[in-house]
Design a protein around this motif. Structure first.
Motif, mmCIF file in Angstrom:
data_model
loop_
_atom_site.group_PDB
_atom_site.id
_atom_site.type_symbol
_atom_site.label_atom_id
_atom_site.label_comp_id
_atom_site.label_asym_id
_atom_site.label_seq_id
_atom_site.Cartn_x
_atom_site.Cartn_y
_atom_site.Cartn_z
ATOM 1 N N LEU A 1 1.744 1.157 2.492
ATOM 2 C CA LEU A 1 0.806 1.945 1.700
ATOM 3 C C LEU A 1 0.075 2.968 2.555
ATOM 4 O O LEU A 1 -0.191 4.095 2.105
ATOM 5 C CB LEU A 1 -0.183 1.019 0.988
ATOM 6 C CG LEU A 1 0.449 -0.012 0.042
ATOM 7 C CD1 LEU A 1 -0.621 -0.904 -0.570
ATOM 8 C CD2 LEU A 1 1.291 0.652 -1.034
ATOM 9 N N SER A 2 -0.250 2.601 3.780
ATOM 10 C CA SER A 2 -0.877 3.566 4.696
ATOM 11 C C SER A 2 0.048 4.741 4.951
ATOM 12 O O SER A 2 -0.372 5.901 4.934
ATOM 13 C CB SER A 2 -1.235 2.888 6.020
ATOM 14 O OG SER A 2 -2.216 1.904 5.829
ATOM 15 N N GLU A 3 1.320 4.456 5.188
ATOM 16 C CA GLU A 3 2.298 5.517 5.425
ATOM 17 C C GLU A 3 2.435 6.430 4.209
ATOM 18 O O GLU A 3 2.715 7.624 4.344
ATOM 19 C CB GLU A 3 3.661 4.909 5.774
ATOM 20 C CG GLU A 3 4.804 5.893 5.890
ATOM 21 C CD GLU A 3 4.620 6.933 6.988
ATOM 22 O OE1 GLU A 3 5.287 7.980 6.913
ATOM 23 O OE2 GLU A 3 3.811 6.709 7.916
ATOM 24 N N MET A 4 2.202 5.886 3.014
ATOM 25 C CA MET A 4 2.340 6.664 1.789
ATOM 26 C C MET A 4 1.061 7.421 1.428
ATOM 27 O O MET A 4 0.955 7.980 0.335
ATOM 28 C CB MET A 4 2.784 5.751 0.645
ATOM 29 C CG MET A 4 4.166 5.160 0.902
ATOM 30 S SD MET A 4 4.718 4.066 -0.401
ATOM 31 C CE MET A 4 5.399 5.279 -1.527
ATOM 32 N N GLY A 5 0.088 7.437 2.325
ATOM 33 C CA GLY A 5 -1.086 8.295 2.136
ATOM 34 C C GLY A 5 -2.286 7.638 1.498
ATOM 35 O O GLY A 5 -3.248 8.315 1.138
ATOM 36 N N MET A 6 -2.269 6.321 1.359
ATOM 37 C CA MET A 6 -3.413 5.611 0.786
ATOM 38 C C MET A 6 -4.279 5.026 1.889
ATOM 39 O O MET A 6 -3.793 4.738 2.981
ATOM 40 C CB MET A 6 -2.922 4.491 -0.131
ATOM 41 C CG MET A 6 -2.263 4.996 -1.399
ATOM 42 S SD MET A 6 -1.354 3.698 -2.281
ATOM 43 C CE MET A 6 0.331 4.108 -1.812
ATOM 44 N N VAL A 7 -5.548 4.845 1.583
ATOM 45 C CA VAL A 7 -6.448 4.126 2.474
ATOM 46 C C VAL A 7 -6.471 2.685 1.984
ATOM 47 O O VAL A 7 -6.900 2.410 0.862
ATOM 48 C CB VAL A 7 -7.876 4.715 2.432
ATOM 49 C CG1 VAL A 7 -8.825 3.874 3.259
ATOM 50 C CG2 VAL A 7 -7.857 6.154 2.908
ATOM 51 N N VAL A 8 -5.981 1.763 2.797
ATOM 52 C CA VAL A 8 -5.902 0.360 2.394
ATOM 53 C C VAL A 8 -7.207 -0.326 2.797
ATOM 54 O O VAL A 8 -7.581 -0.323 3.970
ATOM 55 C CB VAL A 8 -4.696 -0.346 3.029
ATOM 56 C CG1 VAL A 8 -4.600 -1.781 2.549
ATOM 57 C CG2 VAL A 8 -3.409 0.413 2.698
ATOM 58 N N VAL A 9 -7.908 -0.883 1.819
ATOM 59 C CA VAL A 9 -9.194 -1.521 2.101
ATOM 60 C C VAL A 9 -8.980 -2.806 2.894
ATOM 61 O O VAL A 9 -7.910 -3.417 2.841
ATOM 62 C CB VAL A 9 -9.991 -1.794 0.802
ATOM 63 C CG1 VAL A 9 -10.193 -0.496 0.015
ATOM 64 C CG2 VAL A 9 -9.344 -2.852 -0.058
ATOM 65 N N SER A 10 -10.006 -3.192 3.626
ATOM 66 C CA SER A 10 -9.855 -4.353 4.512
ATOM 67 C C SER A 10 -9.855 -5.674 3.759
ATOM 68 O O SER A 10 -9.255 -6.647 4.224
ATOM 69 C CB SER A 10 -10.957 -4.357 5.563
ATOM 70 O OG SER A 10 -12.230 -4.433 4.947
ATOM 71 N N SER A 11 -10.511 -5.754 2.621
ATOM 72 C CA SER A 11 -10.515 -6.998 1.853
ATOM 73 C C SER A 11 -9.183 -7.164 1.140
ATOM 74 O O SER A 11 -8.616 -6.206 0.616
ATOM 75 C CB SER A 11 -11.628 -6.988 0.801
ATOM 76 O OG SER A 11 -12.886 -6.971 1.420
ATOM 77 N N SER A 12 -8.698 -8.390 1.128
ATOM 78 C CA SER A 12 -7.477 -8.685 0.388
ATOM 79 C C SER A 12 -7.647 -10.032 -0.303
ATOM 80 O O SER A 12 -8.546 -10.803 0.024
ATOM 81 C CB SER A 12 -6.265 -8.701 1.320
ATOM 82 O OG SER A 12 -6.419 -9.689 2.305
#
Length: 196
Positions: free
Chosen positions: A132-143
């Motif tokens: 998802l990071s590679e696809m231009g999204m900011v991935v939130v730290s909580s999962s």
């Protein structure tokens, strides 16, 4: 203005237990005032990737692909409900995401992983973080990570047992984290156009 959140689910199995987590998330985000919509890869049934949406001449993309591209562009945030197959990602969800690229840019994403076993899809969640990071999204730290998915949520997507109780405890922080980044990204897009 309510947050518009697309919740993606990718299992094609006939006995899908992870759909319970997707339904739970839709319900919980709606209860918090968001406009949450489930995007089910199996229901869309996109073909295996041959051409990305952007590679079709204008007006020639399959209707389901064009409609989904519009929904992704209009959304404020994304949640990916990630089952784990052989220590990795589900092919149905990966195929769906790969049909798009720029449509994802400059929005936050969160990952909710699951599995039948005790590792709760954590390895798939980790893989999705990089994708998802590679696809231009900011991935939130909580999962979220839900193990024993068939026991943590019943057939109506209601939490049950210890796993369900753990999910209920973890969801507020997960949603708050995504909400903070959603507001931040929306505000920044209004203030300043993305650089590309």
């Amino acid at each position: 203005m309510p947050d518009s959140i697309l919740i993606f689910y990718g299992s094609y199995r006939s006995d899908r237990q992870g759909i319970r987590l997707a339904d739970y998330l839709v319900r919980q985000f709606r209860a918090r005032g968001a406009e949450a919509e489930l995007i089910d890869a199996k229901a869309l049934d996109l073909p295996m990737l041959d051409r990305m949406y952007k590679e079709y001449p204008a007006g020639e993309a399959p209707p389901a692909l064009a409609e989904l591209a519009g929904k992704i562009r209009r959304a404020d945030a994304f949640v990916f409900v990630a089952g784990e197959y052989n220590w990795s990602v589900q092919p149905g969800l990966k195929n769906l995401t790969d049909h798009f690229l720029e449509e994802w840019y400059w929005r936050p994403a969160a990952i909710a992983s699951y599995s039948a076993g005790r590792f709760a899809g954590a390895r798939a969640g980790l893989a999705w973080h990089g994708i998802l990071s590679e696809m231009g999204m900011v991935v939130v730290s909580s999962s979220l990570a839900v193990g024993g998915i068939g026991h943590a949520l019943d057939a109506d997507a209601q939490p049950t047992g210890d796993g369900g109780a753990a999910l209920e405890r973890a969801f507020p922080r997960f949603a708050d984290d995504l909400g903070w980044w959603t507001e931040a990204a929306r505000s920044q897009r209004r203030r300043r156009p993305p650089p590309y």
